[in-house]
Design a protein around this motif. Structure first.
Motif, PDB file in Angstrom:
ATOM      1  N   MET A  95      29.654   2.336  84.764  1.00 53.11           N
ATOM      2  CA  MET A  95      29.607   1.971  83.341  1.00 53.11           C
ATOM      3  C   MET A  95      29.692   3.226  82.472  1.00 53.11           C
ATOM      4  O   MET A  95      30.431   3.287  81.492  1.00 53.11           O
ATOM      5  N   ALA A 114      22.185  -3.655  81.298  1.00 51.18           N
ATOM      6  CA  ALA A 114      23.447  -4.229  81.772  1.00 51.18           C
ATOM      7  C   ALA A 114      23.357  -5.734  82.012  1.00 51.18           C
ATOM      8  O   ALA A 114      24.272  -6.482  81.679  1.00 51.18           O
ATOM      9  N   ASP A 115      22.251  -6.163  82.579  1.00 49.85           N
ATOM     10  CA  ASP A 115      22.094  -7.578  82.907  1.00 49.85           C
ATOM     11  C   ASP A 115      22.091  -8.454  81.664  1.00 49.85           C
ATOM     12  O   ASP A 115      22.902  -9.356  81.515  1.00 49.85           O
ATOM     13  N   LEU A 152      21.659   2.248  80.619  1.00 55.77           N
ATOM     14  CA  LEU A 152      22.729   1.318  80.996  1.00 55.77           C
ATOM     15  C   LEU A 152      22.263   0.412  82.135  1.00 55.77           C
ATOM     16  O   LEU A 152      22.523  -0.790  82.124  1.00 55.77           O
ATOM     17  N   ARG A 153      21.538   1.004  83.087  1.00 60.38           N
ATOM     18  CA  ARG A 153      21.013   0.221  84.196  1.00 60.38           C
ATOM     19  C   ARG A 153      20.100  -0.899  83.663  1.00 60.38           C
ATOM     20  O   ARG A 153      20.167  -2.040  84.104  1.00 60.38           O
ATOM     21  N   GLU A 167      34.123  -3.311  81.751  1.00 69.44           N
ATOM     22  CA  GLU A 167      34.410  -4.543  82.486  1.00 69.44           C
ATOM     23  C   GLU A 167      33.729  -4.535  83.846  1.00 69.44           C
ATOM     24  O   GLU A 167      33.368  -5.566  84.380  1.00 69.44           O
ATOM     25  N   PHE A 217      30.598  -3.744  85.851  1.00 64.63           N
ATOM     26  CA  PHE A 217      29.156  -3.508  85.701  1.00 64.63           C
ATOM     27  C   PHE A 217      28.481  -3.245  87.044  1.00 64.63           C
ATOM     28  O   PHE A 217      27.272  -3.372  87.168  1.00 64.63           O
ATOM     29  N   LEU A 236      27.922  -4.255  75.731  1.00 68.19           N
ATOM     30  CA  LEU A 236      28.560  -3.099  76.380  1.00 68.19           C
ATOM     31  C   LEU A 236      30.065  -3.321  76.507  1.00 68.19           C
ATOM     32  O   LEU A 236      30.860  -2.400  76.334  1.00 68.19           O
ATOM     33  N   ARG A 237      30.410  -4.558  76.781  1.00 71.31           N
ATOM     34  CA  ARG A 237      31.839  -4.886  76.881  1.00 71.31           C
ATOM     35  C   ARG A 237      32.500  -4.680  75.521  1.00 71.31           C
ATOM     36  O   ARG A 237      33.557  -4.078  75.406  1.00 71.31           O
ATOM     37  N   TYR A 283      22.433  -7.581  78.347  1.00 70.75           N
ATOM     38  CA  TYR A 283      23.280  -7.290  77.182  1.00 70.75           C
ATOM     39  C   TYR A 283      24.682  -6.809  77.549  1.00 70.75           C
ATOM     40  O   TYR A 283      25.275  -6.009  76.838  1.00 70.75           O
ATOM     41  N   HIS A 284      25.234  -7.317  78.693  1.00 67.94           N
ATOM     42  CA  HIS A 284      26.563  -6.827  79.100  1.00 67.94           C
ATOM     43  C   HIS A 284      27.635  -7.114  78.042  1.00 67.94           C
ATOM     44  O   HIS A 284      28.596  -6.366  77.910  1.00 67.94           O
ATOM     45  N   ASP A 285      27.444  -8.208  77.274  1.00 67.88           N
ATOM     46  CA  ASP A 285      28.446  -8.514  76.238  1.00 67.88           C
ATOM     47  C   ASP A 285      28.551  -7.399  75.208  1.00 67.88           C
ATOM     48  O   ASP A 285      29.646  -7.065  74.753  1.00 67.88           O
TER      49      ASP A 285
END
Ligand SMILES: Nc1nc2c(ncn2[C@@H]2O[C@H](COP(=O)(O)OP(=O)(O)O)[C@@H](O)[C@H]2O)c(=O)[nH]1
Ligand SMILES: [Mg+2]
Length: 286
Positions: free
Chosen positions: A235, A213-214, A209-210, A227, A229, A220-221, A216-218
């Protein structure tokens, strides 16, 4: 953070077999995972291939970030290496790979022709665990896996599969991955190239996740409703909450949450994710 170090017992024997087999072939197909080309490439092992031409197959392209895959292909081309992307489990893989094999062996064909020789070139498939070596062999052989028979003296019992324009050794060579770089070692863990039994999945998921996250946050959302991050653990807890991974007493079930995250990534349920950029690892491709 867990330090990943793994060398399966069967690997030494596999390496010895590969060293032996490579002498009988005209070229090597190294199957990489397009989601982690740098982690799966282990260029140090090229010593083993000697002067034999190598085609890098960026497999599982269906699961990878297309732009990044193309950037890796360009990076390989810059080093003068042959590379191709494919999805071994889909229609068309044999044609795609076959065309590049033809290009790789063009010089050899020309030399043979000048000498009035015509012998079907032989190739072997290699790669670290789980990159899709068997799937590539199945694709190239049309799933027949029909051995073309022993050639005494030359192949010493090795089985060859007739493909379009070449023959393929029917047993792939399993290469040990490199663990020098622990970021790349984790990538191997995410893609399933390391035995899960030696891995702490919760810790792995946290690192995963770390890492993503930068970029591919979409994804994960979308999948987990994340929401916030601000930190990997935050997360992680949102994943557990969304998926209902809560223990009696109210604590999060991190174990199940971790497994779910890694499994979602492996199956492509998060989206097309590539863990590396060619720019970051250009040095490793040389
Ligand atoms: N999505 C996807 N899965 C693949 C692809 N190639 C192989 N696989 C899957 O990846 C797993 C490992 O493949 P396998 O050929 O056994 O890998 P090997 O250990 O290198 O021989 C299997 O579940 C395959 O179905 C691909 O191009 N795309
Ligand atoms: Mg296999």
């Amino acid at each position: 953070m867990q330090h990943i170090q793994w060398f399966p017992g069967h690997m030494t024997k596999a390496m010895r077999m590969m060293e032996e087999s490579v002498k009988t072939v005209d070229g090597v197909l190294v199957v990489l995972d397009a989601r982690a080309p740098a982690a799966t490439v282990n260029k140090k092992l090229n010593k083993l291939f000697g002067a034999k031409p190598v085609l890098y197959i960026l497999n599982k392209a269906d699961l990878a970030d297309d732009k990044k895959t193309d950037a890796f292909l360009s990076a390989f081309a810059k080093t003068g290496a042959f590379a191709v992307k494919c999805t071994a489990t889909s229609q068309g893989a044999a044609r795609t790979i076959g065309a590049r094999v033809g290009e790789m062996l063009k010089e050899k064909f020309a030399r043979d022709e000048q000498k009035g020789m015509s012998r079907t070139p032989k190739l072997m498939v290699c790669g670290v665990p789980n990159t899709g070596k068997s799937s590539v062999i199945n694709a190239l052989s049309g799933g027949k896996r029909a051995a073309t028979g022993d050639k005494a003296g030359v192949t010493r019992g090795k089985q060859w599969i007739r493909c379009a324009g070449f023959e393929l050794l029917d047993t792939p060579g399993t290469m040990p991955p490199s663990f020098e770089n622990q970021t790349l070692a984790r990538h191997l863990a995410y893609i399933g190239s390391i035995n899960d039994d030696i891995l702490d999945m919760s810790e792995l998921a946290l690192e995963f996740l770390r890492e993503i996250a930068d970029t591919y946050h979409d994804f994960l959302r979308e999948r987990y409703g994340i929401e916030d991050f601000s930190a990997p653990l935050v997360m992680y807890e949102q994943v557990c909450r969304r998926r209902g991974f809560v223990l009696r007493g109210g604590d999060f079930d991190y174990e199940r949450g971790g497994k779910a995250v890694i499994d979602d990534f492996r199956k492509g349920r998060l989206g097309k994710i590539t863990l590396e950029t060619a720019a970051d690892y250009a040095e490793l491709l040389r």
